[in-house]
Design a protein around this motif. Sequence first.
Motif, mmCIF file in Angstrom:
data_model
loop_
_atom_site.group_PDB
_atom_site.id
_atom_site.type_symbol
_atom_site.label_atom_id
_atom_site.label_comp_id
_atom_site.label_asym_id
_atom_site.label_seq_id
_atom_site.Cartn_x
_atom_site.Cartn_y
_atom_site.Cartn_z
ATOM 1 N N GLY A 104 5.118 17.408 -12.828
ATOM 2 C CA GLY A 104 4.394 17.838 -11.413
ATOM 3 C C GLY A 104 3.696 16.679 -11.137
ATOM 4 N N LEU A 105 3.180 16.915 -10.092
ATOM 5 C CA LEU A 105 3.300 16.406 -8.581
ATOM 6 C C LEU A 105 2.200 15.120 -8.677
ATOM 7 N N LEU A 106 2.688 14.035 -7.195
ATOM 8 C CA LEU A 106 1.629 13.419 -7.459
ATOM 9 C C LEU A 106 1.900 12.988 -5.772
ATOM 10 N N ARG A 107 0.418 12.555 -5.760
ATOM 11 C CA ARG A 107 -0.116 11.998 -4.263
ATOM 12 C C ARG A 107 -1.000 10.274 -4.514
ATOM 13 N N PHE A 108 -0.628 9.927 -3.190
ATOM 14 C CA PHE A 108 -0.899 8.697 -3.035
ATOM 15 C C PHE A 108 -1.718 8.404 -2.226
ATOM 16 N N ASP A 109 -2.987 7.639 -2.178
ATOM 17 C CA ASP A 109 -3.704 7.247 -0.962
ATOM 18 C C ASP A 109 -4.269 6.573 -0.997
ATOM 19 N N ARG A 110 -2.482 5.962 -0.042
ATOM 20 C CA ARG A 110 -3.423 4.225 -0.022
ATOM 21 C C ARG A 110 -3.653 3.234 -0.987
ATOM 22 N N VAL A 111 -3.073 3.154 -2.449
ATOM 23 C CA VAL A 111 -2.615 2.120 -3.459
ATOM 24 C C VAL A 111 -2.360 0.871 -3.116
ATOM 25 N N ARG A 112 -2.814 0.064 -3.793
ATOM 26 C CA ARG A 112 -2.421 -1.097 -3.309
ATOM 27 C C ARG A 112 -1.536 -1.436 -4.725
ATOM 28 N N VAL A 113 -0.801 -2.298 -5.333
ATOM 29 C CA VAL A 113 -0.454 -2.783 -6.185
ATOM 30 C C VAL A 113 0.543 -3.833 -5.626
ATOM 31 N N PRO A 114 0.400 -5.321 -6.622
ATOM 32 C CA PRO A 114 1.035 -6.859 -6.177
ATOM 33 C C PRO A 114 1.952 -6.051 -5.543
ATOM 34 N N ARG A 115 2.567 -7.173 -4.830
ATOM 35 C CA ARG A 115 3.849 -7.382 -3.923
ATOM 36 C C ARG A 115 5.278 -7.433 -4.864
ATOM 37 N N GLU A 143 0.607 -1.667 0.147
ATOM 38 C CA GLU A 143 -0.278 0.256 0.791
ATOM 39 C C GLU A 143 1.284 1.318 0.202
ATOM 40 N N VAL A 144 0.734 1.618 -1.061
ATOM 41 C CA VAL A 144 1.248 3.359 -0.895
ATOM 42 C C VAL A 144 1.168 4.525 -0.887
ATOM 43 N N HIS A 145 1.706 5.271 0.376
ATOM 44 C CA HIS A 145 0.533 6.888 0.565
ATOM 45 C C HIS A 145 1.520 7.572 1.047
ATOM 46 N N SER A 146 0.488 8.990 0.533
ATOM 47 C CA SER A 146 1.166 9.648 0.602
ATOM 48 C C SER A 146 1.091 10.990 2.267
ATOM 49 N N GLN A 147 1.525 9.991 3.045
ATOM 50 C CA GLN A 147 0.960 9.783 4.714
ATOM 51 C C GLN A 147 0.640 11.643 5.160
ATOM 52 N N THR A 148 1.889 12.889 4.421
ATOM 53 C CA THR A 148 1.265 14.338 5.136
ATOM 54 C C THR A 148 1.454 14.918 3.575
ATOM 55 N N PRO A 149 1.469 15.858 3.951
ATOM 56 C CA PRO A 149 1.356 17.173 2.728
ATOM 57 C C PRO A 149 2.754 16.923 2.012
ATOM 58 N N GLU A 150 3.718 17.283 2.987
ATOM 59 C CA GLU A 150 4.845 17.379 2.328
ATOM 60 C C GLU A 150 5.747 15.808 1.877
ATOM 61 N N ALA A 151 4.841 14.636 1.819
ATOM 62 C CA ALA A 151 5.460 13.560 1.291
ATOM 63 C C ALA A 151 5.331 13.388 0.067
ATOM 64 N N THR A 152 4.709 14.338 -0.673
ATOM 65 C CA THR A 152 4.032 15.136 -1.916
ATOM 66 C C THR A 152 5.327 14.649 -2.950
ATOM 67 N N LYS A 153 5.365 13.911 -4.372
ATOM 68 C CA LYS A 153 6.221 13.861 -5.191
ATOM 69 C C LYS A 153 6.182 15.199 -5.611
ATOM 70 N N ALA A 154 7.655 15.554 -5.323
ATOM 71 C CA ALA A 154 7.507 17.161 -6.307
ATOM 72 C C ALA A 154 7.960 16.962 -7.481
ATOM 73 N N TYR A 155 7.845 18.133 -8.285
ATOM 74 C CA TYR A 155 8.635 17.936 -9.787
ATOM 75 C C TYR A 155 9.231 17.065 -10.929
ATOM 76 N N ILE A 156 8.009 16.463 -10.510
ATOM 77 C CA ILE A 156 8.521 14.573 -11.219
ATOM 78 C C ILE A 156 8.292 14.663 -12.403
ATOM 79 N N GLY A 157 9.290 14.411 -13.944
ATOM 80 C CA GLY A 157 9.621 15.204 -14.777
ATOM 81 C C GLY A 157 8.435 13.889 -15.400
#
Length: 662
Positions: free
Chosen positions: A259-270, A186-200
Motif C-alpha cells: 500500500g501507500l503511506l502519506r504523513f501530514d505533520r505527524v508527531r512522534v517522541p524524539r 514531525e514526519v511530513h510528506s511535503q509533496t505528492p511524490e513523497a508518498t511512500k509507495a509499494y510498501i508491504g
Amino acid sequence: MTALFDPSSGSGNTVVGSGNSVVAEPDEARLGEALRRALDGTLADRREAARAGFPTENLHRDPEQTIPEAREWVLARLTELADAGFGAAGVPVNADDTADPAAAVIAFELLAHGDLSALIKSGVQFGLFGGAVTNLGTRWHHDTFLPDITSLKLLGCYAMTELGHGSDVAGLETTITYVPETDEYEVHSQTPEATKAYIGNAARDGSMAVVFGQLLVRGRNHGVHAVLVPIRDTHGADLPGVTTSDHGGKGGLLGVDNGLLRFDRVRVPRRMLLDRYGGVDDTGRYASPIDNANRRFFTMLGTLVRGRVCIAAGGGIAARRALSIATRYALQRRQFTAPDRPDGVLLLDYVTHQRRLLPAIARAYALGFAQNELTAALVHVQGGGEHTEREQRQLETMAAGLKATATRFANDTIQECREACGGAGYMAENRLVGLRADADIFATFEGDNTVLLQLVTKALLTDYRQVWGDLDRVGMVQATARLVGGTVLERTAANLLVDRLVATARRRPEELALVDRAWHAYLFEERERHSLESLARRMRRASSRDFEAVNRLGDHMLFVARAHLERVMLEAFIAGIEACPDPGARDVLERLCSLFALSSISADRAWFGEHNRISTGRAKAISAQLNALCAELRPVALDLVDGFGIPQEWLGAAFLDAHPAP
C-alpha cells in the motif's frame, strides 16, 4: 573429458569413464544426495537440520484464492512459520542477543520453497522492519520493540520507497523535522511524490512503519535517517495525520498487502528516531559518531545489506524449483515416436530440450556456490566478529551483483521452464505460472537490477583508480590483472588455484581442450580485465560533469559488471568442486562447471572473437561441445535436480504427483 555416464544407471549412481575420467561408486548415499551436500557447502548440516524441521503441510497457497483470501492465508502461514522458528530466525529478540545472519539466510531459503507471498511477508516483517530496528536502533529500541516484532504482536512496514524516488534513496522528499519546543519529530510528506509507495504490510496489517526521510534539525539537513511512526490503532484505523491506501491487484504476490503511506505533520517522541548513527541528543543538538554525511548515509544503508543477500538466495531457489518441475516433467512426458521408441520419445531425450534445461541447471549450481560465498561474507561482517570497512564494501558489492544476477536468472529460467512444459506448464495447478508471477518483482525490489549492476562497476572502477595512478600502459595492464583477481573476494586457496590455471592457459590458450578449466578461467579473466581496463580509459576521457559522455558508457558498464560476476561464479564453482569429497559427485560437478563456463563463453563468442581471444573454428566447436556435455549429463538429470534439495512433494505440481518421474 570425453566419457559418458552409463545410461543403464537410472539413478546415476555409477559413473563409467574412459581416458582421464573418474570411475566412481558413491558412498551409501545416492548421487543426488552427494550433490546436495556439495551444493549446501559449509552450511550443509545446518541446512539439512532446517529442512527436517520445516513445516510443509501448508507449503503452497490455492492459486484460485481472491486477494482477501490470499492475505488471510499468508498471515496465518506467517504465524505458523514463526511458531516453528522460521520467522524471526537470525533476528535478536533483545539487545543482549547476537544476530545470526546464517540462520536468517537459511530460513529465507526454506521459505522460498513455498508460497512466495509468505516469503516476502516474512521478509518485510523480520528482515526489513525488524532488521531496521536491529541495525539502526539502540538498546532502547531493541528492548522496547524487538520482542513484539519477533512474536508478531507488532506488525510493521519498511517505508523507504516513494512515488518519486526508488533507487535514488538520497533524494527522498519525506521530511523528519525536529521540534525543540516539544522534543518531538514531525514526519511530513511535503509533496505528492513523497508518498511512500509499494510498501508491504501498509495496506492492511501494519501498525507501525520505519519511515525514511530527510532529517532537519534547526534548519540544517543531516540527510536520510529512519524514524518509527505508529500508523494504525488497535482497531486497524489510520491514526491522525496518517493516510494509508491499498495498491490492490498486482502482477503477483497477492498475499502481500502492499500500500501507500502519506504523513501530514505527524508527531512522534524524539526517542522514536533510530539513532544508532545519528540523531538529536539531550541538549537538542544533532550528534553522530560519523562526522562525514556521505559516509554516514552509506554506513546506514550498508547495515541493511542482508535484504539483498536474502533476495539473491530466494531468486536462486525460485529458479531451482522451476528447473526441478520442468526436468521431472521432461522425464515423464513423451512426444512423437521413433523407430526404436514406439511408446514415444521422452522430452529430455531431445537435444533441443537438453539445451533448454541442462545449461540452466549448471548455472543454478554456479549461482549456488557463489551464494555460499556471499552468505559466508555476510556472516563474517554481521556475525559479531571483527571486520574492516573494505570487507563491508566488498560484501555490499557482491550482494548487489549476485542479487541482480540471481533474480534475472530466476525470471528468465522460470519462463523457459514454463514453455518447456507446454500447455501443462500454463496450468496454475502446476505452479510455474504462479512462481513466474511472484518472482517477477524480485528484479526491481531491494534495488533495480540495472542500477545494482552499475553499482558493481562503480566499485570496480573505484578500486581500479586506487592502483591506477599515473601508470603507463604496461603498468595498467599488470595492475588490472591483479585487481581482477581480488577486487571483491580476498584471495583464497581456490583463487590461487585459478591463478595457476590462468597462468598455464595464458601461455598456450588455443592448444587447450574446450573443457579445460584453465582455458575457461583464462577467458573469464581476460573478458573482465579487458572490459574494465577499456572502460576506465573511456571514463578517464569523459568528464564526470559531462552527463551525456558518461551516459553513453552505460552498456559498457553493464558488460563489465556481468563479466566480473561471471568470473566470481566460476571461481566459486571451482572452489565448490575442490571442497567436494565424493568422487562421483565431483565428476558430475566438473562436467556441470564446463557446461556453465562454455555456455557463458558461447553467449559472448562475438566479443571473444572481436578481441582475438577465440578463433572462428574454436567458436564454432563450442556448440558441439555443449551438446556433448548435455548428452553426458542427461542420464543423471534427476540426480542433478535432486541435488537442489527439493523433494518432489515440496514442488506442489499436480502433473508430477499424477505421474512421478522414474
